[in-house]
Design an enzyme around this catalytic site. Structure first.
Site, PDB file in Angstrom:
ATOM      1  N   SER A  96      38.320  16.309 -78.657  1.00 54.16           N
ATOM      2  CA  SER A  96      39.292  17.075 -77.899  1.00 54.16           C
ATOM      3  C   SER A  96      39.639  16.331 -76.606  1.00 54.16           C
ATOM      4  CB  SER A  96      38.757  18.485 -77.628  1.00 54.16           C
ATOM      5  OG  SER A  96      39.781  19.326 -77.142  1.00 54.16           O
ATOM      6  N   ASP A 158      44.695  22.449 -86.833  1.00 56.83           N
ATOM      7  CA  ASP A 158      44.161  22.574 -85.472  1.00 56.83           C
ATOM      8  C   ASP A 158      45.064  23.491 -84.652  1.00 56.83           C
ATOM      9  OD1 ASP A 158      43.331  22.174 -82.790  1.00 56.83           O
ATOM     10  OD2 ASP A 158      42.668  20.135 -83.240  1.00 56.83           O
ATOM     11  N   HIS A 209      40.062  23.091 -85.106  1.00 50.67           N
ATOM     12  CA  HIS A 209      39.645  22.263 -83.960  1.00 50.67           C
ATOM     13  C   HIS A 209      38.136  22.072 -84.078  1.00 50.67           C
ATOM     14  CE1 HIS A 209      40.671  20.363 -80.203  1.00 50.67           C
ATOM     15  NE2 HIS A 209      39.738  21.018 -79.540  1.00 50.67           N
TER      16      HIS A 209
END
Length: 233
Positions: A96, A158, A209
């Site tokens: 991330s 995501d 994610h």
């Protein structure tokens, strides 16, 4: 391995424990991001490498926070080099916003900003990340960036860092910076080039994610290729 917002280095212990048996020669360093108010989470104090105004990624980026974290990662790399690890045997990886900061640190870094050449690393790993400072990233890269292997994994579903945004980030590295770009999940030739100079971008169907088992297996393969066990055989 640099983590995402709200996590710390210990959050990636399960991944390193999973990969360690196949990579006994690898030392894992799992730093903690500093705590800071994060705008997208109502300015709650969380561990974060830099502030994020929103997940639309259209607002002004927190460049000072990014450079502060680049300096922290630079110090970690320097400590390993000073301890005897060749820089060519070091991989920066992140998830991330951790992926965003390792792109800035690995392909550019503090030394480049200060007029130096940056590190010549074994590679960079971006998991569910994005390209930071897109409007000026080309001016921030190291001379070594074009020969550095990059593994980029991203989930097609995501909900935070959209798959399309991840792909666009990789395309900017190709079109504006000059890195080779391969869609690593598309064919045998692309898979054979995995771990060579340029970006190998892998999309993972249905992944949110997170880091699915297929991505973790691809990460293991990438690390085997860019930092092979020189003692094996």
């Amino acid at each position: 391995m640099t983590q995402g917002i709200g996590d710390d280095g210990r959050g990636w212990n399960p991944l390193t424990n999973e990969l360690a048996p196949a990579l006994p020669h690898v030392k894992w360093v799992l730093p903690h991001a500093p705590q800071r108010p994060v705008t997208v989470y109502n300015k709650e104090w969380l561990r974060a490498w830099f502030d994020i105004p929103s997940f639309s990624f259209t607002e002004t980026e927190d460049a000072p926070g990014m450079w502060d974290s680049v300096c922290k990662l630079d110090a970690l790399v320097k400590a390993e080099v000073d301890a005897g690890i060749p820089q060519e045997r070091i991989v920066l990886s992140g998830f991330s916003q951790g992926g965003a900061i390792v792109l800035l640190s690995g392909l550019g870094g503090r030394a480049v900003r200060e007029g130096g050449e940056g590190w010549k690393l074994a590679g960079v790993v971006v998991m569910s990340g994005w390209l930071p400072l897109r409007d000026r990233f080309k001016s921030l890269i190291s001379p070594h960036a074009l020969t550095m292997p990059v593994f980029w994994g991203h989930g097609t579903d995501d909900p935070l860092v959209r798959y399309s945004f991840g792909r666009k980030s990789a395309e900017i590295l190709k079109d504006q910076v000059g890195l080779a770009l391969r869609w690593g999940d598309k064919g045998e030739a692309e898979r054979a080039a995995f771990g060579s100079a340029g970006v190998s971008f892998f999309g993972y169907d249905g992944m949110l994610h997170a880091a699915c088992s297929k991505e973790r297996a691809d990460l293991k393969e990438f690390l085997k290729r860019v930092i092979p066990d020189n003692q094996s055989g």
